[in-house]
Write a protein that holds these residues in place. Structure first.
Motif, mmCIF file in Angstrom:
data_model
loop_
_atom_site.group_PDB
_atom_site.id
_atom_site.type_symbol
_atom_site.label_atom_id
_atom_site.label_comp_id
_atom_site.label_asym_id
_atom_site.label_seq_id
_atom_site.Cartn_x
_atom_site.Cartn_y
_atom_site.Cartn_z
ATOM 1 N N GLN A 44 38.039 24.279 7.295
ATOM 2 C CA GLN A 44 39.323 23.709 7.601
ATOM 3 C C GLN A 44 40.054 23.346 6.837
ATOM 4 O O GLN A 44 41.264 23.431 6.391
ATOM 5 N N GLN A 47 41.610 26.126 4.351
ATOM 6 C CA GLN A 47 42.663 26.785 5.081
ATOM 7 C C GLN A 47 43.785 25.862 5.097
ATOM 8 O O GLN A 47 45.012 26.193 5.094
ATOM 9 N N HIS A 48 43.860 24.593 5.379
ATOM 10 C CA HIS A 48 44.970 23.557 5.140
ATOM 11 C C HIS A 48 45.513 23.518 4.015
ATOM 12 O O HIS A 48 46.890 23.710 3.785
ATOM 13 N N ARG A 51 47.647 26.789 3.525
ATOM 14 C CA ARG A 51 49.008 26.725 4.188
ATOM 15 C C ARG A 51 49.858 25.888 3.817
ATOM 16 O O ARG A 51 50.927 26.059 3.468
ATOM 17 N N VAL A 52 49.408 24.606 3.064
ATOM 18 C CA VAL A 52 50.338 23.860 2.395
ATOM 19 C C VAL A 52 50.881 24.898 0.931
ATOM 20 O O VAL A 52 51.992 24.437 0.508
#
Length: 75
Positions: A44, A47-48, A51-52
């Motif tokens: 998680q 993935q965060h 994305r950022v």
């Protein structure tokens, strides 16, 4: 002369120490569960972060494209 065989059934079977069997299984299960939870959390977070990073990259590209459009329009 042959001796008659002793009957073994009257002896109590040796008891194996199975008192820790359930706690050991629970410990192993908790280790597996903890590993799964930590792996999921790491996924998680990864993935965060991705994305950022993608959002920042898209913003930088857009800013660069706008600057290039202004430069070409001013010429």
């Amino acid at each position: 002369m042959l001796r008659p065989r002793r009957r073994v059934g009257h002896l109590k079977p040796k008891r194996r120490n199975r008192g820790w069997l359930l706690p050991d299984a629970l410990l192993a299960l908790s280790i597996v569960a903890l590993t799964l939870v930590m792996s999921y959390q790491a996924l998680q977070v990864t993935q965060h972060v991705e994305r950022v990073r993608e959002a920042r990259l898209a913003s930088a590209r857009l800013a660069h494209d706008r600057a290039l459009e202004r430069e070409l329009a001013g010429s």
